[in-house]
Structures are given as C-alpha cells and as structure tokens.
Design an enzyme around this catalytic site. Structure first.
Site, PDB file in Angstrom:
ATOM      1  N   SER A 121       0.901  -1.161   0.068  1.00  0.00           N
ATOM      2  CA  SER A 121       0.060  -0.023   0.013  1.00  0.00           C
ATOM      3  C   SER A 121       0.722   1.184  -0.017  1.00  0.00           C
ATOM      4  O   SER A 121       1.628   1.404   0.715  1.00  0.00           O
ATOM      5  CB  SER A 121      -0.973  -0.091   1.151  1.00  0.00           C
ATOM      6  N   HIS A 154      -1.488  -1.314  -3.948  1.00  0.00           N
ATOM      7  CA  HIS A 154      -2.735  -0.985  -3.340  1.00  0.00           C
ATOM      8  C   HIS A 154      -2.795   0.328  -3.092  1.00  0.00           C
ATOM      9  O   HIS A 154      -1.637   1.271  -2.558  1.00  0.00           O
ATOM     10  CB  HIS A 154      -2.923  -1.635  -2.184  1.00  0.00           C
ATOM     11  N   ASP A 168      -4.940   3.502  -1.160  1.00  0.00           N
ATOM     12  CA  ASP A 168      -5.926   3.824  -0.330  1.00  0.00           C
ATOM     13  C   ASP A 168      -6.544   5.219  -0.665  1.00  0.00           C
ATOM     14  O   ASP A 168      -5.831   6.199  -0.487  1.00  0.00           O
ATOM     15  CB  ASP A 168      -5.258   3.847   1.066  1.00  0.00           C
ATOM     16  N   MET A 202      -9.058   8.030   0.689  1.00  0.00           N
ATOM     17  CA  MET A 202     -10.117   8.355   1.851  1.00  0.00           C
ATOM     18  C   MET A 202     -10.422   9.692   1.801  1.00  0.00           C
ATOM     19  O   MET A 202      -9.512  10.600   1.086  1.00  0.00           O
ATOM     20  CB  MET A 202      -9.146   8.268   3.274  1.00  0.00           C
ATOM     21  N   HIS A 244      -8.679   0.905  -3.313  1.00  0.00           N
ATOM     22  CA  HIS A 244      -9.525   0.759  -2.039  1.00  0.00           C
ATOM     23  C   HIS A 244     -10.149   1.953  -1.854  1.00  0.00           C
ATOM     24  O   HIS A 244      -9.524   2.880  -1.372  1.00  0.00           O
ATOM     25  CB  HIS A 244      -8.450   0.109  -1.039  1.00  0.00           C
ATOM     26  N   MET A 297     -12.195   4.173   0.512  1.00  0.00           N
ATOM     27  CA  MET A 297     -12.888   4.543   1.818  1.00  0.00           C
ATOM     28  C   MET A 297     -13.542   5.939   1.788  1.00  0.00           C
ATOM     29  O   MET A 297     -13.157   6.768   2.336  1.00  0.00           O
ATOM     30  CB  MET A 297     -11.739   4.388   2.670  1.00  0.00           C
ATOM     31  N   MET A 326     -11.355  -6.132   6.188  1.00  0.00           N
ATOM     32  CA  MET A 326     -10.251  -5.213   6.936  1.00  0.00           C
ATOM     33  C   MET A 326      -9.754  -5.965   8.329  1.00  0.00           C
ATOM     34  O   MET A 326     -10.839  -6.293   8.995  1.00  0.00           O
ATOM     35  CB  MET A 326     -10.961  -3.813   7.228  1.00  0.00           C
ATOM     36  N   ASP A 369      -6.308  -6.412   4.945  1.00  0.00           N
ATOM     37  CA  ASP A 369      -5.738  -5.141   4.776  1.00  0.00           C
ATOM     38  C   ASP A 369      -5.774  -4.458   6.293  1.00  0.00           C
ATOM     39  O   ASP A 369      -6.577  -4.357   7.031  1.00  0.00           O
ATOM     40  CB  ASP A 369      -6.492  -4.110   3.953  1.00  0.00           C
TER      41      ASP A 369
HETATM   42  C1  DX5 Z   1      -6.059   1.545   6.171  1.00  0.00           C
HETATM   43  C2  DX5 Z   1      -5.676   0.962   4.750  1.00  0.00           C
HETATM   44  C3  DX5 Z   1      -4.704   0.153   4.531  1.00  0.00           C
HETATM   45  C4  DX5 Z   1      -3.199   0.734   5.208  1.00  0.00           C
HETATM   46  C5  DX5 Z   1      -2.410  -0.690   5.752  1.00  0.00           C
HETATM   47  O1  DX5 Z   1      -7.022   2.116   6.168  1.00  0.00           O
HETATM   48  O2  DX5 Z   1      -6.766   0.572   4.015  1.00  0.00           O
HETATM   49  O3  DX5 Z   1      -4.244  -0.214   3.191  1.00  0.00           O
HETATM   50  O4  DX5 Z   1      -2.288   1.086   4.189  1.00  0.00           O
HETATM   51  O5  DX5 Z   1      -1.413  -0.371   6.346  1.00  0.00           O
HETATM   52  P1  DX5 Z   1      -0.612  -0.976   7.167  1.00  0.00           P
HETATM   53  O6  DX5 Z   1      -0.293  -2.251   6.419  1.00  0.00           O
HETATM   54  O7  DX5 Z   1       0.377  -0.228   7.614  1.00  0.00           O
HETATM   55  O8  DX5 Z   1      -1.469  -1.439   8.526  1.00  0.00           O
HETATM   56 ZN    ZN Z   2      -6.351  -0.173   1.931  1.00  0.00          ZN
END
Ligand code: DX5
Ligand code: ZN
Length: 231
Positions: free
Chosen positions: A8, A33, A35, A37, A66, A68, A137, A175
């Site tokens: 990620s 990946h 993320d 947000m 992903h 969010m 998750m 994740d």
């Molecule tokens: C969290 C994200 C993850 C995040 C995971 O909200 O969806 O993809 O990057 O991070 P690590 O591997 O550092 O827990």
């Molecule tokens: Zn993620």
C-alpha cells in the site's frame, strides 16, 4: 492458494512515488494498493484519481484501488479511467451494493467489497455472485501502521466458507497490520491477497521487506490444507 502481495503506497514517500513502486515490484509485489480516503467515511484524506493515474504510469503491475469514501458511485468511473484494475467499495456506505458492483464490472474492472472489523461476514451473502474478491479489513480503516485485530481471523474463515459454499473461487484480501508476525495467521485463515503498507514502505529496505513478507505468505500457504476453491 495463490498468494499475492499488494504493497500500500499509503506508507510510501509521495515525493518519490515512482521509485517506491519500483522498489516494491523488485521485491515481488503483484499489485499496488492505493488507499483513497475522503475525510468522511474515515477520519483521514489521502489520494484521488490523479494519484492513481500517476501510479499507473509508474507501476507495471495492476492497481488495486480501495475506496474508503462515502459516495463511491460518483467516482468509480473516474478511478477506472485513471487505471484501476481492481476497485473495492465498503458495504457500510452502500444501500445498493448490487448496483455498485455491477457498475464496477461493467467498466471491465474487478469488483471487491470491503468489510470493516465490526461488519459481519453475512453482509455480503446476497452479492457473492458479483464479487471478484472480498477485502476483509483487519484494522479500522483510516490510517497505516495500526495493530492487527485478532478477532478478524474468524471472519476471514467465515467469508472463505461462504465463498466456497457458493462455488465462488474468488480470493480474500486482508488489509491492516499485516507483517511477519501476522501473515501466517491470515493465510492459515484463507487470505490470499496481502496488503501491507508499513511493513513494506516503513522498512529501511522496501524491496527486501516485500520479498520477505511474500515468502512468509507463500510458505504459510503450503501449510494450509487444500480448500475446495483452489484454482
Ligand atoms: C488502512 C488502509 C490500509 C493501510 C494498511 O485504512 O486501508 O491499506 O495502508 O497499512 P498497514 O499495512 O501499515 O497496516
Ligand atoms: Zn487499504
């Protein structure tokens, strides 16, 4: 089982995003990946289609996006256009999940549903036929480098059983908090796509960290009894 590593970029150095992606790929990354947000669904704001487009130019492996965000339907097309090969949306914000998954697939993108730690496996039981993967998750979404929530292990097993029962050989992605101490447990529970932010990009040598984490996942998979979904 086919183990895939999806580093990620949330924990990567955005000043040198291309180099970070290349380092992860040298370590065996199968996906990158991203993320996304929005500051509403989760208490953090990150990247949008612009960054996906930039990552697309830098990466040679597919992008796993992903979302969010509270209103994914409005943006799915933009992310597909920007170069996403896989898009996951959160069941918690989607009253018309069936329609949303159809939309993602109509764009030629693999569709996944993400489940927060407090969301039961049953939440996806009516859309199993439309899923290309399920994202369980293993932390509450919003931030990198959080601690793995052990309770989610039983949900991975439940989702795997549900998918197997309906004859869907689609993979489970995990994740959050995935590192050398947790990878064996999630793979044993049935996870095949391993997202890792901090464990890869927080390490002094992301290439070596990716390689080590992926080998640990592959080794754990060889110890898992054959499951009916095997492809
Ligand atoms: C969290 C994200 C993850 C995040 C995971 O909200 O969806 O993809 O990057 O991070 P690590 O591997 O550092 O827990
Ligand atoms: Zn993620």
């Amino acid at each position: 089982m086919i183990i895939r590593l999806a580093p990620s970029i949330l924990s990567a150095d955005f000043v040198a995003l291309g180099a970070a992606i290349a380092a992860a790929e040298r370590g065996g990354a199968d996906l990158i990946h991203v993320d996304v947000m929005d500051g509403h669904f989760v208490p953090n704001i990150t990247a949008g289609p612009l960054v996906v487009r930039a990552a697309r130019r830098a990466a040679s492996v597919p992008l796993d996006v992903h979302l969010m965000i509270t209103d994914p339907d409005r943006y799915i097309e933009m992310f597909a256009e920007a170069g996403a090969s896989m898009i996951s949306v959160h069941v918690e914000v989607l009253p018309h999940l069936h329609r949303t998954l159809g939309l993602i697939r109509s764009l030629g993108v693999q569709a996944g549903v993400a489940l927060n730690p407090s969301t039961p496996a049953q939440a996806i039981s009516e859309v199993v036929d439309l899923l290309d993967f399920v994202l369980v998750m293993t932390v509450n979404p919003g931030f990198g480098a959080q601690t793995f929530i052990p309770r989610t292990e039983s949900k991975i097993r439940e989702v795997r059983a549900m998918l197997d029962a309906s004859g869907r050989g689609v993979p489970i992605e995990v994740d959050g908090g995935i590192d050398l101490t947790t990878v064996g447990r999630v793979v044993a529970a049935g996870a095949e796509i391993l997202v890792a932010g901090n464990a890869v990009f927080g390490a002094p040598d992301p290439t070596a960290a990716a390689r080590e984490l992926k080998s640990a996942g592959v080794a754990a998979a060889t110890r898992v009894p054959q499951s009916p979904h095997l492809r």
